[in-house]
Scaffold this active site. Structure first.
Site, PDB file in Angstrom:
ATOM      1  N   SER A 200       0.799  -1.229   0.000  1.00  0.00           N
ATOM      2  CA  SER A 200       0.000   0.000   0.000  1.00  0.00           C
ATOM      3  C   SER A 200       0.828   1.273   0.000  1.00  0.00           C
ATOM      4  CB  SER A 200      -0.933   0.015   1.218  1.00  0.00           C
ATOM      5  OG  SER A 200      -0.194  -0.081   2.420  1.00  0.00           O
ATOM      6  N   GLU A 378      -6.417   8.982  11.612  1.00  0.00           N
ATOM      7  CA  GLU A 378      -5.104   9.022  12.248  1.00  0.00           C
ATOM      8  C   GLU A 378      -4.316   7.792  11.819  1.00  0.00           C
ATOM      9  OE1 GLU A 378      -5.770   9.398  16.429  1.00  0.00           O
ATOM     10  OE2 GLU A 378      -6.563  11.447  16.263  1.00  0.00           O
ATOM     11  N   HIS A 382       0.084   5.177   6.132  1.00  0.00           N
ATOM     12  CA  HIS A 382      -0.238   5.600   4.770  1.00  0.00           C
ATOM     13  C   HIS A 382      -0.128   7.120   4.614  1.00  0.00           C
ATOM     14  CE1 HIS A 382      -2.407   1.670   5.201  1.00  0.00           C
ATOM     15  NE2 HIS A 382      -1.651   1.468   4.128  1.00  0.00           N
TER      16      HIS A 382
END
Length: 444
Positions: A200, A378, A382
């Site tokens: 990711s 939060e 990422h």
């Protein structure tokens, strides 16, 4: 002889037909189409039956300046708008004519899932310019040497809505005053391709405010010479990437001289069926894919994973990646492979910002910043577009500092970057995409 002649003619016609269906010239506006160009008006909508047009929801209008030629009219919009063209997978050069013979313009261009191609391009009053970017288009099918479909990548349900895997090139036009006069799309079979395999933190994140360094990377590179093919996906591990046939897909497309970037750790380190031990099975698996790449005359490059944002009491980043970065460093030395140490550089970057300011590089936003976002975001893994862009800068600076052969593909106007002295947040510009979500990507 006659039979051979007719076969040759048929082959030539077939080749010409193929080229015609994969090369396009579009004239944007309501005026008369220029010779050899397809006229595109605000009413040209993309459907499953049409090969090109504006994606549903794109609010555009045409402006006619009353002069002849491609630059006499253009299409613009007050928000992000999307133009799609159905093309086979591969690399394409996209040439754009931007500007206004009677005004100024400001256009930011992204492709597929918010892949940054051209940051803000501005033109002065009456100025017309031509810009080019090179983009990789992919689908999920695996084909043999004759082009017959033999299998497919096992994509996740969430990926089915992505603006890739679909044999459609989608271009996002954004900014305060985009003005598009014409587009030309040409297959590029000669460009070196940089294939990205990762998770990711690398994938083309499909929706704001999430972003990754992989989707910012193309904007630093010389068009026509090189294309970035991002095959990373959220939540992936080395084992899952193999089992889902993502490595197999990359190898089915790669040619000699192409690159394979490998960046995995965040999910591999977790307990479960895809867990790999840093100094044993992790290293062994990475070496396996290095060998597979080299067998195909590709050039492997290892990338240590980005650190998570976790500060200790002294203001330093804690190592939540355990032994994996060191295992990858050892693998690079043992296999004589180039290493981009993004773990080390991300640590420097976060610490340069400090614990308080570094949240501005991550997806940290108060409740109700985005639609249907009742709770504060939060996320310390990422990145938002600013953080992603700075980490892409780290990757590019490492390529330059090591004088890797890839350095020849970096644009000459890209300035030297030091993660200890990051770009101020207020100097980074990113007009928000039309695709927004507060749903966290897979992985952590």
């Amino acid at each position: 002889m006659k039979k051979q002649f007719y076969i040759a003619v048929a082959f030539l016609l077939s080749a010409l037909s193929y080229a015609q269906t994969n090369s396009y010239k579009f004239d944007f506006g309501t005026g008369k189409a220029q010779k050899g160009y397809i006229k595109i008006t605000p009413d040209t909508k993309y459907t499953t039956q049409a090969d090109y047009g504006f994606v549903s929801g794109s609010k555009v209008e045409a402006v006619d300046r009353g002069t002849a030629g491609l630059t006499g009219n253009y299409i613009t919009g007050k928000g992000p708008f999307y133009f799609s063209v159905k093309v086979p997978e591969g690399n394409y050069d996209v040439k754009l004519i931007l500007g206004d013979v009677k005004g100024a313009s400001a256009t930011s261009i992204r492709a597929e899932c918010r892949r940054l191609m051209l940051p803000q391009v501005t033109t002065k009053q009456g100025e017309i310019i031509e810009k080019t970017f090179t983009v990789h288009v992919k689908d999920s099918l695996l084909r043999d040497a004759n082009g017959a479909v033999v299998s497919k990548v096992r994509i996740k349900p969430r990926e089915k809505n992505y603006l890739h895997w679909d044999n459609v090139l989608t271009i996002e036009f954004n900014d305060s005053l985009p003005k598009i006069c014409a587009i030309e799309i040409i297959p590029n079979k000669m460009a070196t391709t940089i294939f990205l395999a990762g998770d990711s933190t690398v994938v083309d994140q499909p929706e704001d405010p999430y972003a990754s360094w992989g989707q910012m990377f193309p904007s630093f590179l010389v068009p026509s010479k090189v294309a970035v093919a991002n095959y990373a996906e959220s939540g992936e591990t080395l084992k899952a990437f193999e089992n889902e046939k993502r490595f197999e897909k990359i190898f089915s497309l790669a040619k000699a001289g192409d690159y394979l970037f490998i960046e995995f750790t965040h999910n591999d380190q977790k307990p479960g069926p895809n867990h790999l031990d840093a100094f044993t099975t992790y290293k062994e698996t990475v070496k396996k894919w290095i060998a597979e790449a080299r067998n195909r005359k590709m050039i492997p490059v290892l990338v240590t994973s980005t650190n998570r944002r976790k500060f200790d009491a002294d203001g330093h980043i804690e190592n939540t990646l355990l032994d994996y970065p060191e295992a990858l460093r050892q693998t690079a030395k043992e296999e004589n492979v180039a290493l981009i140490d993004l773990a080390a550089m991300s640590k420097i970057f976060y610490e340069a910002l400090g614990e308080k300011e570094s949240v501005k590089a991550f997806v940290h936003y108060p409740a109700n910043t985005y639609p249907n976002q009742a709770k504060a975001l939060e996320d310390n893994t990422h990145f938002n577009p600013y953080g992603a862009y700075e980490l892409a800068n780290c990757v590019v600076s490492s390529i330059r500092r090591q004088n890797l052969p890839l350095a020849k593909f970096i644009r000459k106007d890209v300035i030297d970057y030091n993660p200890a002295n990051p770009t101020p947040v207020d100097k980074f510009y990113w007009p928000q995409s039309g695709f927004v979500s507060s749903v966290k990507p897979d992985g952590n």
